[in-house]
Write an enzyme that holds these catalytic residues in place. Structure first.
Site, short mmCIF file in Angstrom:
data_model
loop_
_atom_site.label_atom_id
_atom_site.label_comp_id
_atom_site.label_asym_id
_atom_site.label_seq_id
_atom_site.Cartn_x
_atom_site.Cartn_y
_atom_site.Cartn_z
N LYS A 236 0.86 -1.19 0.00
CA LYS A 236 0.00 0.00 0.00
C LYS A 236 0.90 1.24 0.00
CE LYS A 236 -3.89 2.18 2.35
NZ LYS A 236 -3.38 3.56 2.24
N ASP A 238 1.81 5.41 -0.17
CA ASP A 238 1.37 6.64 0.49
C ASP A 238 1.42 7.77 -0.53
OD1 ASP A 238 0.55 8.38 2.39
OD2 ASP A 238 2.44 8.47 3.49
N PHE A 628 10.15 -8.40 3.92
CA PHE A 628 10.67 -9.54 4.64
C PHE A 628 9.80 -10.75 4.32
CE2 PHE A 628 13.93 -10.40 7.58
CZ PHE A 628 13.52 -11.37 8.49
N ASP A 685 22.65 -8.92 20.76
CA ASP A 685 22.79 -7.87 19.74
C ASP A 685 23.01 -6.55 20.46
OD1 ASP A 685 22.56 -6.06 17.70
OD2 ASP A 685 20.55 -6.64 17.08
N ASP A 687 22.95 -2.91 20.31
CA ASP A 687 22.33 -1.90 19.44
C ASP A 687 22.51 -0.53 20.09
OD1 ASP A 687 18.93 -1.41 18.13
OD2 ASP A 687 20.85 -0.47 17.66
N GLY A 721 26.72 -4.97 9.95
CA GLY A 721 26.51 -4.17 8.75
C GLY A 721 25.74 -2.91 9.04
N GLY A 722 25.43 -2.69 10.32
CA GLY A 722 24.74 -1.49 10.75
C GLY A 722 25.58 -0.77 11.79
N LYS A 723 24.91 -0.31 12.86
CA LYS A 723 25.65 0.46 13.86
C LYS A 723 26.06 -0.35 15.07
CE LYS A 723 21.49 2.27 16.23
NZ LYS A 723 20.47 1.47 15.54
N GLY A 724 25.77 -1.66 15.09
CA GLY A 724 26.04 -2.47 16.26
C GLY A 724 26.93 -3.66 16.00
#
Length: 856
Positions: A236, A238, A628, A685, A687, A721-724
């Site tokens: 859907k 926006d 996902f 994890d 984070d 691959g992120g901030k953690g």
């Protein structure tokens, strides 16, 4: 055996169609080479341009037909070779057959190549002269070495005609008959007079023009996914619901209420007109995507207030096309035709096909809905595959929203206070017949620019009295500062997010999202949500008399067009659209991503084998919608199996097949088969809040490492691959998911108590400011964590990288794109040894007694 006609014959059933089966023929020594152009009214009108080369008619589909104007380059899509006998074919190809529709011979004659035609064809540069209705010099140029797309252009000579258009100007005035002595004379019918080959043919019958207006089908809001088979799911968006009417090369963009939007969306209308798609109606949504590929209503409004750049028409239905009313056809057939129509167009163009999801049940639908909301999408649309296109609100199109949101009429505003400028809050309501019932205040969600714009619009609508009705109990209360209210005529419509309703029927936690110019205030009455039980009851009451039998769609073999984007083979897997940009800043193509997975497969597979896998798919790249997915609706590809409908990768072939399928991220369960019910690892994890420096994260990771070692575990380290960072400890598969989750939660809570200035175990984002959230939720049944060596769908193409503990250095930040698909393999090779090589031998039993010590 000559196989030049194999593809042609495979696509046709000669017991049904009158098209000639044909044969490859040697040319008579003195007979000139033939050409023929056929006007083909298939699902999309086009002209088939055919040249005799090596005993067959080498063929191109030219959507807009040849032009005698040297300044015009026509797209010509190279298709399968046809037999020479096809040069005499006219008539109808039956419905359900490949290329179904009417065929007329538009022009024919002889042609002379300027060089060896077979070699010129291979080189992608074919120059020639025509001698028939069309005359003079022409050229065909291939756009890429492996491309099926060519350009057809008239060269400048005495036969050139500026401004010429095949469809507008009709057949050439001196179209000749076939020049082959062996060719049978055509009948003197509507195609022309066989006794007078120089006489122009009559123009083919005019197609039925698209209707001047088309009422839109609307979706019904429901509380959960529908049960039963036969439903398709779409993202859907926006944006603004727009129906695009195309006729004679002109595009009209109309709202669902029939208001024209060409002025506000001029750039988009101009781009759609340039595509030369055909005539008809396309239903869709006009949106503006942000950097993450999410459609944003406020970004759309900003684009409309500027130069209307960056607008994209997301198409999801084809109610009427090229003279054929398709509304009675099932949705699956209309969307199949729409996909074929859009397939040749560039992926980054002004129009795209809606994002569809692989969902086969209401359970999968609920998971997809949850994931859509996690990705900050608007929600999902569910459509009955066999349903016709109907006017107005229907029960065969349903919508699942991620958050309550609808339109309200603005009836007043309060004066600003404190640091706020222009206005304080909007007073809004909903129509109930002629009454406007007050529904509450909207006091957040404004920027300084929107406040200024709103104030300017509202000042023109001032009135002395309230437009709201006070007849309903409790609806006349406007708040404590009612004396500071300025009333306005109820003309503006605001899009509003809200948390819910009070017992008095007033909005809770309402936030402004933008003004809607596509809907009149008189029509804003609120939106009713149906429960699934109400929906089913309504369907049962409708009875069998209202059911429509779906028409059978043509087989996939006859409906599938040749892949126009070209393919490459990587690791034995045929990769479609290899040039498609999957990442930007920097740019990485789909080919580069699949090549990455091929290069690291031997290192990545130990982290995937015998584990259920969830997938993040981005079929159009990371700048478009991603979703996902835990299940596959279709048959799994080679190298992939299913375990209770969950995806399991068996080998490198399966990994590459899924990457070809549009998968970027691979997330694994914390258990191994066959004991999916027993976790065999603990994942913590880390984070961090974005403002926490890398040096503090290093110190925190060392503290968590020591705690896990004190628990008797052997933690291994990898980036996300992120901030953690992830700390992963292998355990013996001897406890339930609940035991493992409680054990990890106890460690997270202990860290939060003992070092409250560094850690938190609270899942509330409001409590994480300046802290590192120790995410223990990865250890629940069905929860997943990013797999080692998996790419991430983020800027820079980062990779979740296993690293040794001695690589954890406060001077070298390992987060984000430090490891990416361009350098991950090199880093792995430079390490010499595998930092996780002892992982399997490091399994430890959970010491539940240690958990009690932590909780004491």
């Amino acid at each position: 055996m000559n196989t030049r006609l194999e593809t042609y014959r495979r696509k046709r059933n000669f017991r049904v169609t009158e098209e000639p089966r044909g044969r490859t023929s040697a040319r008579a020594a003195k007979r000139p080479l033939r050409y023929v152009i056929q006007r083909h009214e298939a699902r999309r009108l086009h002209y088939d341009f055919r040249l005799e080369i090596d005993g067959v008619l080498v063929s191109w589909a030219v959507p807009k037909g040849p032009s005698l104007d040297p300044a015009v380059k026509r797209l010509a899509v190279h298709v399968e070779d046809h037999p020479l006998e096809y040069g005499d074919f006219e008539g109808d190809i039956p419905a359900g057959q490949y290329g179904a529709g009417h065929v007329d011979i538009w022009d024919s004659g002889s042609w002379t190549p300027s060089s060896d035609p077979s070699r010129a064809l291979d080189d992608g540069h074919l120059k020639f002269e025509l001698d028939g209705g069309l005359k003079g010099e022409w050229v065909l140029l291939r756009t890429g070495k492996e491309s099926t797309q060519w350009l057809l252009r008239k060269l400048d000579d005495e036969h050139a005609q500026p401004g010429h258009d095949a469809e507008t100007d009709g057949a050439p005035p001196d179209a000749a008959s076939d020049v082959s002595p062996a060719a049978p004379a055509r009948k003197a019918d509507a195609a022309g007079d066989a006794s007078n080959p120089g006489k122009p043919r009559k123009a083919p019958p005019m197609r039925k023009p698209p209707p001047s207006s088309l009422p839109a089908q609307l979706a019904t809001l429901v509380d959960r996914p529908p049960r039963g088979p036969g439903w398709s799911y779409e993202v859907k968006y926006d944006g603004y619901r727009i129906l695009c009417r195309l006729e004679g090369g002109k595009a009209r963009l109309l709202s669902r209420n029939g208001n024209e939007w060409n002025a506000r969306m001029k750039g988009l209308a101009d781009e759609l007109q340039k595509l030369g798609l055909g005539d008809g109606w396309i239903d869709g949504e006009v949106v503006c995507f942000d950097d993450q590929g999410i459609s944003r209503f406020q970004a759309l409004q900003q684009a409309l207030d500027g130069a209307s750049g960056g607008l994209v028409f997301v198409a999801f239905d084809l109610p009427f096309w090229n003279g054929v009313d398709l509304r009675a056809q099932p949705l699956s057939e209309r969307q199949r035709r729409l996909q074929e129509l859009l397939e040749p167009l560039p992926a980054d163009g002004p129009i795209m096909f809606t994002q569809q999801l692989d969902v086969s049940s209401d359970t999968e639908g609920a998971s997809a809905w949850t994931e859509a909301c996690r990705l900050s999408l608007e929600g999902l649309i569910c459509k009955k595959k066999d349903s016709p296109y109907t006017d107005g609100r229907s029960k065969t199109w349903l919508k699942l929203k991620c958050r309550p949101q609808q339109e309200f009429v603005v009836g007043g505003y309060t004066e600003p206070s404190g640091a706020r400028s222009y206005l304080g809050a909007l007073l809004v309501g909903l129509r109930d017949g002629k009454k406007l019932n007050y529904t509450g205040r909207v006091g957040t969600g404004f920027t300084q620019a929107t406040l200024k714009d709103l104030h300017g619009r509202l000042q023109k609508l001032h009135r002395k009295t309230s437009p709201f009705s006070t007849s309903a109990e409790g609806r006349g209360r406007y708040g404590r500062s009612s004396g500071a209210i300025q009333w306005v005529s109820p003309k503006l419509v605001a899009q509003v997010d809200y948390a819910g309703w009070t017992e008095d029927g007033l909005l809770r936690q309402a936030a402004f999202r933008g003004l809607r110019d596509d809907k009149p205030a008189s029509a804003v009455t609120g939106e009713e949500m149906l429960t699934l039980e109400q929906l089913q009851a309504d369907s049962e009451q409708a009875g069998d008399g209202r059911k429509r039998k779906a028409k059978k769609a043509p087989s996939s073999a006859s409906a599938t067009k040749a892949n126009r984007a070209g393919r490459v083979v990587i690791g034995g897997v045929s990769v479609s659209h290899p040039e498609r940009k999957v990442y930007t800043k920097p740019d990485f193509s789909k080919k580069a991503l699949v090549e990455y997975y091929d290069s690291v497969a031997e290192f990545m597979l130990p982290h995937l084998l015998n584990r259920r896998v969830a997938l993040l798919r981005c079929p159009q790249g990371t700048n478009a919608t991603c979703f996902f997915q835990k299940h596959l609706r279709s048959e799994p590809p080679e190298g992939v199996t299913l375990d209770e409908e969950q995806v399991v990768i068996e080998n490198a072939r399966g990994l590459l097949e899924l990457a070809q399928f549009g998968v970027i991220e691979f997330h694994t369960w914390g258990s191994s088969l066959p004991r999916a019910d027993r976790p065999d690892r603990i994942t913590l994890d880390l984070d961090p809040d974005p403002d926490i420096p890398w040096a503090d994260i290093v110190i925190a990771a060392r503290l968590v490492q020591r705690l896990m070692q004190e628990a008797g575990l052997v933690p291994y380290l990898k980036t996300t691959g992120g901030k953690g960072l992830h700390l992963v400890a292998p355990i013996k598969a001897s406890h339930s998911w609940d035991k493992a989750k409680e054990f990890s939660r106890a460690m997270a809570a202990y860290l939060g108590r003992e070092a409250p200035s560094q850690f938190t175990a609270s899942v509330s984002k409001a409590r994480r400011k300046g802290l590192i959230f120790v995410d223990y939720l990865r250890n629940g049944n069905g929860a997943t964590a990013i797999a080692a060596f998996s790419a991430r769908a983020r800027q820079g193409a980062p990779v979740s990288m296993p690293v040794a503990w001695d690589e954890l250095d406060s001077r070298h930040d390992l987060r984000a794109a430090r490891f990416n698909i361009a350098n991950a393999l090199k880093h792995r090779q430079e390490q010499g040894g595998d930092p996780w090589q002892d992982y399997a031998a490091s399994r430890k039993a959970l010491r539940l007694s240690f958990q009690k010590e932590l909780q004491a």
